[in-house]
Design a protein around this motif. Structure first.
Motif, PDB file in Angstrom:
ATOM      1  N   LYS A  22       0.849  10.344  -3.427  1.00 20.74           N
ATOM      2  CA  LYS A  22       1.659   9.746  -4.503  1.00 20.74           C
ATOM      3  C   LYS A  22       3.149  10.043  -4.320  1.00 20.74           C
ATOM      4  O   LYS A  22       3.988   9.144  -4.435  1.00 20.74           O
ATOM      5  N   GLN A 258       2.014  -0.796   0.223  1.00 23.80           N
ATOM      6  CA  GLN A 258       1.323  -0.810  -1.066  1.00 23.80           C
ATOM      7  C   GLN A 258      -0.200  -0.840  -0.860  1.00 23.80           C
ATOM      8  O   GLN A 258      -0.930  -0.076  -1.489  1.00 23.80           O
ATOM      9  N   ASP A 259      -0.661  -1.707   0.041  1.00 22.80           N
ATOM     10  CA  ASP A 259      -2.108  -1.827   0.290  1.00 22.80           C
ATOM     11  C   ASP A 259      -2.681  -0.526   0.839  1.00 22.80           C
ATOM     12  O   ASP A 259      -3.754  -0.080   0.426  1.00 22.80           O
ATOM     13  N   GLN A 260      -1.964   0.058   1.780  1.00 21.64           N
ATOM     14  CA  GLN A 260      -2.445   1.320   2.366  1.00 21.64           C
ATOM     15  C   GLN A 260      -2.446   2.429   1.317  1.00 21.64           C
ATOM     16  O   GLN A 260      -3.351   3.264   1.284  1.00 21.64           O
ATOM     17  N   TYR A 261      -1.440   2.419   0.466  1.00 17.12           N
ATOM     18  CA  TYR A 261      -1.361   3.413  -0.605  1.00 17.12           C
ATOM     19  C   TYR A 261      -2.591   3.306  -1.503  1.00 17.12           C
ATOM     20  O   TYR A 261      -3.260   4.300  -1.786  1.00 17.12           O
ATOM     21  N   GLU A 262      -2.886   2.085  -1.926  1.00 19.97           N
ATOM     22  CA  GLU A 262      -4.038   1.887  -2.819  1.00 19.97           C
ATOM     23  C   GLU A 262      -5.341   2.296  -2.141  1.00 19.97           C
ATOM     24  O   GLU A 262      -6.201   2.930  -2.753  1.00 19.97           O
ATOM     25  N   GLU A 263      -5.446   1.960  -0.860  1.00 21.38           N
ATOM     26  CA  GLU A 263      -6.650   2.323  -0.109  1.00 21.38           C
ATOM     27  C   GLU A 263      -6.781   3.853  -0.021  1.00 21.38           C
ATOM     28  O   GLU A 263      -7.872   4.405  -0.219  1.00 21.38           O
ATOM     29  N   ILE A 265      -5.519   6.146  -2.046  1.00 23.21           N
ATOM     30  CA  ILE A 265      -5.845   6.699  -3.368  1.00 23.21           C
ATOM     31  C   ILE A 265      -7.320   6.463  -3.681  1.00 23.21           C
ATOM     32  O   ILE A 265      -8.028   7.368  -4.151  1.00 23.21           O
ATOM     33  N   THR A 266      -7.804   5.264  -3.399  1.00 28.86           N
ATOM     34  CA  THR A 266      -9.216   4.941  -3.666  1.00 28.86           C
ATOM     35  C   THR A 266     -10.132   5.894  -2.895  1.00 28.86           C
ATOM     36  O   THR A 266     -11.088   6.447  -3.453  1.00 28.86           O
ATOM     37  N   GLU A 269      -9.840   9.477  -4.450  1.00 22.11           N
ATOM     38  CA  GLU A 269     -10.480   9.538  -5.780  1.00 22.11           C
ATOM     39  C   GLU A 269     -12.001   9.565  -5.634  1.00 22.11           C
ATOM     40  O   GLU A 269     -12.699  10.203  -6.417  1.00 22.11           O
TER      41      GLU A 269
END
Lengths: 275, 325
Positions: A22, A258-263, A265-266, A269
């Motif tokens: 983050k 952005q896409d890599q960040y979301e991936e 984090i997913t 998590e």
């Protein structure tokens, strides 16, 4: 030996990894994700049991020699409440004190400015000698080195001194992810035997799995019960915890989309206390 | 300050570096926060008495100057005032990064004493000559850079440094047969240049070993009815800008003299200051040539690099003629 609260430790490690992604993403600049993710369990263990930065008069010290993992250190300091979430989110922003490489700030436990590699061990020797002069021989200094960092000649000058003077105050930890900027360390500059490297200077070396808390606990316990300088060689995976970063040297220093960040984090998590 | 002047003269004859061990031994108290870190340089620094009196205050790291400065920084981070004497060449160029990142970046209390700087290493040759340490150290933020003129100045400076907070680089020049500039305690103030002689038209600004040579030069200039101002600018960083401002206002020619390359040293520091002035006086920059000549004795090297009072005299007279001063 310590009885570990595995669930708690794994939860802390998970939170630190999320902090890394983050705050790294927030700075919108390339940064050292993989080097930081490599040593999350090592810092989690140290700060859970051995390092209390605000207890300065008698406490153990931690020196991050591999400054490339500064993002891990800040994320860990946040998790143990030495810095705030707001401070962490200034990571790598223009003018921030929470900069790309650690900047000397002993009040929050950043004991040395780092970034230029190979310089932490000598600094730690100075602290160890100071503790001896001050009759505080039992204080320990934990120094985290990267395996690539050990290419630097100054490391050998320091190892020679530590061994010759039997500085039992110093415990070296090598984050041995077997990689460095140009790729696999075995192809860049191979260190044939870590055991021999340390034992040649009179330093006891213990090998462990650097993402396994039981294995880390075992090595740190042995180190604490040793009346000589020692080194823990922690075998790790560069980029640990985010599949597309693991053992992929593109992520030594890189910008997250952005896409890599979301991936990322997913993936983090979804990890339920098991790495 | 009370000191045995005769003893200092004798020590200075061995080279100003020979007073370092004596000063550290005399000014250290058993329970103070002094530490000495050296790199196989106890003999060089004449630290035998210190070692005998304070065995727990000295660390010899072996031939490892980079480790030496890293250790000095670590000790300073725990509250010690650390003196780090050794060969200038290896504590500046070789350990530049440790001076920068381990000591000055963290603003730690380490006093690095670069001994046998300039050509003082006699016949050891170009690896041991050190004519770039002012250029190197002057670029480092937080670092105070001092080049004392003689053994007395160095001796009294070391006493001051016991109370001085922050990192310093002390450049020690002068070799066997060195003469004293100061017959008594010069009461030097760090950061404040010392006017040794007030004159007009020409101001000679020197540091280190060249202050004595400049005083001989002044005697030589007298024969030509020239009476220059002479300044011992022992602190190269921070510069005494107030003094320089006055000097530049009241003189037509500034002559800078140093046993150091003209590039990056005392003369450069003053040229940087002059560049900011309106109607600045001309500057004649005298120093070592930027060339690797074959090595030789100290007096021989000074001659080869045209660093004698006679060389300076000729150049000044020539400049006066050219500029029609």
């Amino acid at each position: 030996m310590l009885i570990l609260n595995q669930q708690n430790l794994q939860q802390i490690a998970k939170s630190i990894r999320l902090n890394i992604i983050k705050s790294g993403f927030n700075c919108k600049a390339p940064t050292h994700y993989a080097s930081s993710l490599s040593c999350v369990e090592i810092l989690t263990y140290l700060y859970s049991y051995l390092i209390k930065p605000n207890n300065t008069s008698t406490a153990n010290k931690f020196i991050l020699s591999k400054g490339h993992a500064a993002l891990d250190l800040y994320s860990c300091l946040k998790e143990f409440n030495y810095i705030s979430q707001d401070e962490l989110m200034t990571y790598n922003l223009n003018g921030s004190h929470i900069s790309c490489q650690g900047t000397y700030n002993p009040k929050i436990g950043i004991e040395m400015s780092s970034g230029s590699l190979g310089m932490g061990l000598s600094f730690a020797i100075g602290k160890a000698l100071a503790f001896i002069k001050q009759h505080q021989e039992d204080r320990k200094i934990y120094v985290l080195l990267g395996n690539g960092e050990c290419n630097e000649g100054m490391t050998l000058e320091a190892l020679m001194f530590i061994g010759a003077h039997k500085l039992k105050q110093i415990c070296i930890i090598v984050d041995q992810n077997a990689m460095q900027l140009d790729g696999k360390s075995s192809t860049v500059l191979e260190i044939k035997s870590w055991q021999n490297l340390f034992s040649g200077f009179g330093i006891k070396a213990f090998e462990c799995e650097g993402h396994d808390f039981n294995s880390l606990n075992d090595a740190f316990t042995k180190a604490q019960n040793t009346d000589s300088p020692c080194a823990i060689i922690a075998n790790t995976t560069k980029g640990k915890g985010v599949s597309f970063m693991e053992n992929n040297n593109d992520w030594h220093h890189k910008l997250l989309t952005q896409d890599q960040y979301e991936e990322a984090i997913t993936q983090l998590e979804a990890q339920s206390y098991e790495l | 300050m009370n000191f045995n002047h005769q003893e200092l003269i004798e020590l200075t004859r061995l080279g100003p570096h020979a007073v370092v061990g004596k000063a550290l031994t005399e000014f250290t108290k058993p329970f103070d926060n002094t530490m000495v870190v050296c790199a196989d340089s106890i003999k060089l620094t004449n630290l035998y008495d210190f070692q005998e009196q304070f065995p727990d205050k000295i660390v010899n790291v072996g031939i490892a100057e980079q480790n030496m400065l890293g250790i000095a920084a670590g000790l300073a981070s725990e509250g010690f005032n650390v003196f780090a004497p050794g060969y200038a060449s290896f504590l500046s160029a070789r350990s530049f990064e440790m001076l920068k990142s381990s000591i000055s970046y963290m603003n730690l209390n380490v006093k690095v004493l670069g001994l046998l700087s300039g050509f003082a290493n006699n016949t050891m040759g170009n690896t041991h000559y050190c004519n770039d340490d002012l250029a190197i150290t002057r670029t480092i933020p937080n670092l105070t850079v001092i080049s004392p003129a003689d053994g007395v100045a160095l001796y009294t400076l070391i006493e001051q440094l016991k109370e001085f907070n922050g990192p310093c680089y002390i450049r020690v020049t002068g070799g066997i047969g060195s003469q004293l500039v100061y017959k008594d305690d010069p009461k030097l103030e760090i950061g404040k240049g010392k006017i040794l002689q007030e004159g007009d038209k020409i101001a000679i600004i020197a540091c280190g070993s060249m202050v004595y040579e400049a005083s001989r030069l002044c005697r030589g200039l007298k024969k030509y009815n020239l009476s220059p101002t002479l300044i011992d600018l022992h602190t190269i960083k921070p510069l005494d800008e107030e003094l320089l401002h006055n000097i530049c206002q009241n003189h037509r020619l500034i002559v800078t003299i140093e046993e150091h390359y003209v590039q990056g040293g005392l003369g450069s520091a003053i040229a940087e200051f002059r560049a900011k002035l309106k109607n600045a006086p001309h500057q004649l920059m005298l120093g070592a040539k930027n060339t690797y000549y074959p090595g030789g004795t100290y007096p021989y090297m000074l001659k080869v690099h045209e660093l004698t009072s006679q060389n300076f005299l000729e150049k000044i007279l020539q400049t006066i003629q050219e500029l029609e001063l």
